[in-house]
Design an enzyme around this catalytic site. Structure first.
Site, PDB file in Angstrom:
ATOM      1  N   ASP A 119      -6.821  -0.831  -8.779  1.00 56.53           N
ATOM      2  CA  ASP A 119      -5.238  -0.775  -7.743  1.00 56.53           C
ATOM      3  C   ASP A 119      -5.736  -0.141  -6.551  1.00 56.53           C
ATOM      4  O   ASP A 119      -5.371  -0.706  -5.232  1.00 56.53           O
ATOM      5  CB  ASP A 119      -4.157  -0.095  -8.484  1.00 56.53           C
ATOM      6  CG  ASP A 119      -3.276   0.213  -7.697  1.00 56.53           C
ATOM      7  OD1 ASP A 119      -1.896  -0.216  -7.624  1.00 56.53           O
ATOM      8  OD2 ASP A 119      -3.046   1.254  -7.257  1.00 56.53           O
ATOM      9  N   LYS A 137      -5.856  -1.245  -2.267  1.00 58.89           N
ATOM     10  CA  LYS A 137      -5.180  -0.525  -1.594  1.00 58.89           C
ATOM     11  C   LYS A 137      -6.577  -0.110  -0.294  1.00 58.89           C
ATOM     12  O   LYS A 137      -5.785  -0.275   1.458  1.00 58.89           O
ATOM     13  CB  LYS A 137      -4.692   0.563  -2.038  1.00 58.89           C
ATOM     14  CG  LYS A 137      -3.443  -0.083  -2.595  1.00 58.89           C
ATOM     15  CD  LYS A 137      -2.753   1.248  -3.227  1.00 58.89           C
ATOM     16  CE  LYS A 137      -1.895   0.930  -4.239  1.00 58.89           C
ATOM     17  NZ  LYS A 137      -1.245   1.704  -5.052  1.00 58.89           N
ATOM     18  N   GLY A 178       3.653   2.350  -1.431  1.00 54.76           N
ATOM     19  CA  GLY A 178       5.306   2.538  -1.943  1.00 54.76           C
ATOM     20  C   GLY A 178       5.608   2.800  -0.497  1.00 54.76           C
ATOM     21  O   GLY A 178       5.848   2.170   0.124  1.00 54.76           O
ATOM     22  N   VAL A 234       0.930  -1.283  -0.153  1.00 59.13           N
ATOM     23  CA  VAL A 234      -0.032  -0.005   0.428  1.00 59.13           C
ATOM     24  C   VAL A 234       1.101   1.486   0.251  1.00 59.13           C
ATOM     25  O   VAL A 234       1.836   0.907   1.028  1.00 59.13           O
ATOM     26  CB  VAL A 234      -0.706   0.241   1.054  1.00 59.13           C
ATOM     27  CG1 VAL A 234      -1.803   1.211   0.900  1.00 59.13           C
ATOM     28  CG2 VAL A 234      -1.879  -1.369   1.183  1.00 59.13           C
ATOM     29  N   GLY A 280       8.417   5.032 -17.456  1.00 56.81           N
ATOM     30  CA  GLY A 280       8.226   4.057 -15.801  1.00 56.81           C
ATOM     31  C   GLY A 280       7.164   3.705 -14.707  1.00 56.81           C
ATOM     32  O   GLY A 280       7.002   3.699 -13.871  1.00 56.81           O
TER      33      GLY A 280
HETATM   34  N1  LIG Z   1       6.779  -1.647  -9.628  1.00 55.79           N
HETATM   35  C1  LIG Z   1       6.520  -0.653  -8.499  1.00 55.79           C
HETATM   36  O1  LIG Z   1       6.556   0.529  -8.466  1.00 55.79           O
HETATM   37  C2  LIG Z   1       5.413  -1.686  -6.753  1.00 55.79           C
HETATM   38  C3  LIG Z   1       5.394  -0.681  -6.427  1.00 55.79           C
HETATM   39  C4  LIG Z   1       4.404  -1.797  -4.921  1.00 55.79           C
HETATM   40  C5  LIG Z   1       4.738  -3.242  -5.491  1.00 55.79           C
HETATM   41  N2  LIG Z   1       5.032  -3.630  -6.217  1.00 55.79           N
HETATM   42  C6  LIG Z   1       3.971  -5.015  -6.570  1.00 55.79           C
HETATM   43  O2  LIG Z   1       5.991  -5.405  -6.075  1.00 55.79           O
HETATM   44  C7  LIG Z   1       5.394  -6.794  -6.844  1.00 55.79           C
HETATM   45  C8  LIG Z   1       6.448  -7.283  -7.794  1.00 55.79           C
HETATM   46  O3  LIG Z   1       6.288  -5.797  -9.025  1.00 55.79           O
HETATM   47  P1  LIG Z   1       7.153  -5.650 -10.324  1.00 55.79           P
HETATM   48  O4  LIG Z   1       7.264  -3.968 -10.698  1.00 55.79           O
HETATM   49  O5  LIG Z   1       8.788  -6.553  -9.849  1.00 55.79           O
HETATM   50  O6  LIG Z   1       6.699  -6.638 -11.199  1.00 55.79           O
HETATM   51  P2  LIG Z   1       7.768  -7.700 -12.096  1.00 55.79           P
HETATM   52  O7  LIG Z   1       9.113  -6.314 -12.647  1.00 55.79           O
HETATM   53  O8  LIG Z   1       7.021  -7.443 -13.748  1.00 55.79           O
HETATM   54  O9  LIG Z   1       8.862  -9.018 -11.432  1.00 55.79           O
HETATM   55  C9  LIG Z   1       8.082  -9.966 -11.341  1.00 55.79           C
HETATM   56  C10 LIG Z   1       8.562 -10.656 -11.548  1.00 55.79           C
HETATM   57  O10 LIG Z   1       8.358 -12.411 -11.177  1.00 55.79           O
HETATM   58  C11 LIG Z   1       9.183 -13.432 -11.913  1.00 55.79           C
HETATM   59  N3  LIG Z   1       7.938 -14.237 -12.197  1.00 55.79           N
HETATM   60  C12 LIG Z   1       7.094 -14.535 -12.814  1.00 55.79           C
HETATM   61  N4  LIG Z   1       6.006 -15.292 -12.966  1.00 55.79           N
HETATM   62  C13 LIG Z   1       6.998 -16.746 -11.581  1.00 55.79           C
HETATM   63  C14 LIG Z   1       7.661 -17.804 -11.357  1.00 55.79           C
HETATM   64  N5  LIG Z   1       6.443 -18.378 -11.866  1.00 55.79           N
HETATM   65  N6  LIG Z   1       7.746 -18.358 -10.462  1.00 55.79           N
HETATM   66  C15 LIG Z   1       9.112 -17.062 -10.279  1.00 55.79           C
HETATM   67  N7  LIG Z   1       9.078 -15.920 -10.887  1.00 55.79           N
HETATM   68  C16 LIG Z   1       8.120 -15.638 -11.520  1.00 55.79           C
HETATM   69  C17 LIG Z   1       9.069 -12.522 -13.142  1.00 55.79           C
HETATM   70  O11 LIG Z   1      10.321 -13.242 -13.645  1.00 55.79           O
HETATM   71  P3  LIG Z   1      11.034 -12.548 -15.059  1.00 55.79           P
HETATM   72  O12 LIG Z   1      12.290 -11.915 -14.724  1.00 55.79           O
HETATM   73  O13 LIG Z   1      11.843 -14.239 -15.276  1.00 55.79           O
HETATM   74  O14 LIG Z   1      10.619 -12.170 -15.440  1.00 55.79           O
HETATM   75  C18 LIG Z   1       9.968 -11.007 -12.808  1.00 55.79           C
HETATM   76  O15 LIG Z   1      11.161 -11.284 -12.476  1.00 55.79           O
HETATM   77  C19 LIG Z   1       3.968  -6.253  -8.073  1.00 55.79           C
HETATM   78  O16 LIG Z   1       3.186  -7.004  -7.018  1.00 55.79           O
HETATM   79  C20 LIG Z   1       3.254  -5.700  -7.057  1.00 55.79           C
HETATM   80  O17 LIG Z   1       1.818  -5.283  -7.219  1.00 55.79           O
HETATM   81  C21 LIG Z   1       5.225  -2.818  -7.151  1.00 55.79           C
END
Ligand SMILES: NC(=O)c1ccc[n+]([C@@H]2O[C@H](COP(=O)([O-])OP(=O)(O)OC[C@H]3O[C@@H](n4cnc5c(N)ncnc54)[C@H](OP(=O)(O)O)[C@@H]3O)[C@@H](O)[C@H]2O)c1
Length: 428
Positions: free
Chosen positions: A202, A206, A135, A133, A188
Site C-alpha cells: 500500500d 502511494k 486520505g 494517497v 475498522g
Molecule cells: N476505506 C478507506 O479508508 C480508503 C481510504 C482511501 C482510499 N480508499 C480507496 O477507496 C476505494 C473504495 O474503498 P472502500 O473502502 O469504499 O471499498 P468497499 O467498501 O469494498 O466498496 C467497494 C464498492 O465497490 C462496489 N463494486 C464492486 N464491484 C463493482 C462493480 N463491478 N460495479 C459497480 N460497483 C462495484 C461494491 O458494491 P457492493 O456494495 O454491492 O458490494 C462496493 O459498494 C478503493 O480504491 C480504496 O483503496 C479507501
C-alpha cells in the site's frame, strides 16, 4: 447557474459517505464553486444490498459502465477499488469517452496512471486522485499547486494508517502484533485481508505516485519494499532502550540525478517529529528549494478523511480547472534513472536470537568485520531457562548490500534459533 452531473460508482465505506456528503452540502458547494454538483447516477455490485443511504430508483444505473456512455454524465467517481477488473475498465472507458474522473484508487493509479493521464490529456478532461494517497492529507494538491515553485529533493513519511496504528499500539499498550492487528480489524482500521497494509504494498503504490509528482517523472516500479509483518514486541522494546521508535516509512529521494524509492520499517530518534505521530495518523514531509522542509499531517484513511480529499478534487473540476493529472504535460514528464538501494549507506539495528553457547558472539562479530561493518553498540540478553540469547547490534553506516550479506551469512549458522532482523535507522 452551471451544473455538473456526477455518477458515483461503488457505494461501500467511501462511496456511501460521499453520496451523503454531496447531498447534504449541495448549497455550500454551489456557493464555493459557482457550479451545482448533482449526483445523477450511482452503481454498486449488488443493487439489492441494504444501504444506509437514501438512493432514488431512477438514480441506479443498469450497468456501471453506462456512466461512461450517457450524455448526462459529466464526472465519474470511481470507488470500487483494485488495479484490475471493473475499476480499470470504468476509468479507461470514462476518459476515452471524455468524462472527468475522480478516484481514490492508489493501486490503479500506481499501475496505470501514466496510460490514463495520457488519455485524459488528449481528451482534455480531468483525472484527479487526491484521495488515493494519505486520505485527508492534501499532499497531491500541495505538490501540484501550493509547492509548485520548489525543486523537491526528498519526500518521506508515514503513508499507512493501519501499520502506524499497529506499531504505536504495540509500543503504548504492551500488546503483541496479533492482538493489536485484531483490534485494528475490530475498529475498522484494517481490512479483513490486511496484507497490502502489512507487507508494504500500500505504501509502495502511494510512494510511486508521490515520487512521480515530486520529480516530474513517469511512474517507476523500482521500489525496495519491506512491510511490518516481522516486527515483534521485542523489537519495539529494544528500540525504546536505544532511544528509538519504529515506524513504517516510505521515502523517495533524488540524489546525484538518480531516484531511490524505498519502503521499510525504520528506527527514528524518540524526540523526532515523525516518531511522535501515532495511531492512524499519516504525515508527509517534503524537502525542497526554496521552501526548506514542509510537513502535512492528518487522518490517513476512513470515509470522512477520504471524502474530504474527494470533494477537493470534485471542487477543482466544478471550478473548471482542467489540469494535467501529474501536474505537467506528459510530453514534459521525464524518464529519470531509478536505482536500487544496495549502494546506499545506512546504520542499522540487527537482532540475532541464538543458542547460548561459547563462541557464538565472536563468530557473529567476525562476520561483521569480514563484511566491513563496524559496530556502534552491542547488547546481549541471555535467557538461562531457554538456553538462548538475544544479541542486539547497532551499526555505524554501511552499504546496504553488506548489511544484507551479513544477515544472510549469520542466518545460515546452526546456532541461530530464528531468522535475524535488520531494521534501518533514520539518521540524516
Ligand atoms: N476505506 C478507506 O479508508 C480508503 C481510504 C482511501 C482510499 N480508499 C480507496 O477507496 C476505494 C473504495 O474503498 P472502500 O473502502 O469504499 O471499498 P468497499 O467498501 O469494498 O466498496 C467497494 C464498492 O465497490 C462496489 N463494486 C464492486 N464491484 C463493482 C462493480 N463491478 N460495479 C459497480 N460497483 C462495484 C461494491 O458494491 P457492493 O456494495 O454491492 O458490494 C462496493 O459498494 C478503493 O480504491 C480504496 O483503496 C479507501
Amino acid at each position: 447557474m452551471k451544473r455538473m452531473n456526477i455518477a458515483i460508482i461503488g457505494l461501500g465505506n467511501i462511496g456511501s459517505y460521499l453520496f451523503k456528503y454531496l447531498n447534504d452540502n449541495k448549497k455550500i458547494l454551489k456557493e464555493k464553486n459557482n457550479c451545482l454538483p448533482i449526483v445523477k447516477y450511482v452503481s454498486a455490485k449488488n443493487k439489492k444490498r441494504k444501504r444506509t443511504i437514501n438512493i432514488k430508483k431512477k438514480q441506479w444505473l443498469n450497468n456501471y459502465l453506462d456512466a461512461t456512455k450517457l450524455d448526462d454524465v459529466d464526472l465519474i467517481i470511481e470507488l470500487i477499488g483494485g488495479a484490475e477488473g471493473p475499476a480499470k475498465k470504468l476509468v479507461f472507458e470514462a476518459l476515452k469517452n471524455k468524462k472527468h474522473v475522480v478516484t481514490a484508487n492508489k493501486a490503479l493509479i500506481a499501475k496505470y496512471g501514466d496510460q490514463l493521464s495520457k488519455i485524459a490529456e488528449i481528451n482534455k478532461v480531468n483525472l484527479e486522485f487526491e484521495a488515493s494517497v494519505c486520505g485527508g492529507v492534501p499532499i497531491i494538491r500541495a505538490l501540484k499547486e501550493g509547492l509548485i515553485a520548489n525543486k523537491i529533493s526528498k519526500i518521506y513519511g508515514i503513508f499507512n494508517g493501519t501499520s502506524n496504528y499497529i506499531l504505536s499500539s504495540m509500543d503504548k499498550q504492551n500488546k503483541t502484533f496479533n492482538e493489536v492487528l485484531k483490534n485494528a480489524k475490530d475498529l475498522g482500521y484494517a481490512e479483513s485481508n490486511p496484507s497490502a497494509d502489512l507487507n508494504g504494498d500500500d505504501v509502495s503504490s502511494k510512494l510511486k505516485i508521490l515520487s512521480s509528482l515530486c520529480f516530474n517523472s513517469f511512474l517507476n516500479n523500482n521500489v525496495y519494499v519491506e512491510g511490518i509483518k516481522d516486527i515483534d514486541k521485542n523489537d519495539i522494546d529494544n528500540a525504546n532502550k536505544f532511544g528509538y521508535k519504529i515506524k513504517l516509512l516510505g521515502y523517495a529521494e533524488l540524489l546525484n540525478k538518480k531516484i531511490y524509492q524505498r519502503v521499510h520499517p525504520t528506527l527514528l530518534k524518540k524526540n523526532s517529529y515523525v516518531a511522535g505521530i501515532d495511531g492512524v495518523l499519516n504525515a508527509v514531509i517534503v524537502d525542497g528549494k526554496p521552501i526548506g522542509q514542509s510537513i502535512i499531517q492528518g487522518e490517513g484513511a476512513g470515509p470522512a478523511a477520504t471524502t474530504s480529499a474527494l470533494v477537493s478534487d470534485i471542487s477543482s473540476i466544478l471550478r473548471g480547472n482542467i489540469k494535467f493529472p501529474f501536474s505537467i504535460s506528459n510530453k514534459e514528464r521525464k524518464k529519470l534513472k531509478f536505482d536500487p538501494i544496495d549502494q546506499r549507506l545506512f546504520s542499522a539495528y540487527l537482532r540475532f536470537e541464538v543458542i547460548d553457547k561459547p563462541g557464538v558472539l565472536s563468530n557473529i562479530t567476525n562476520i561483521f568485520s569480514k563484511n566491513k561493518i563496524s559496530i556502534k553498540r552491542l547488547i546481549q540478553n541471555p535467557d538461562k531457562n531457554k538456553k538462548s540469547s538475544s544479541i542486539i547490534i547497532i551499526t555505524h553506516k554501511s552499504k546496504d548490500v553488506y548489511l544484507k550479506k551479513t544477515i544472510k551469512e549469520v542466518a545460515r549458522k546452526n546456532y541461530m534459533k530464528r531468522n535475524p532482523k535488520l531494521i534501518r535507522i533514520y539518521d540524516n
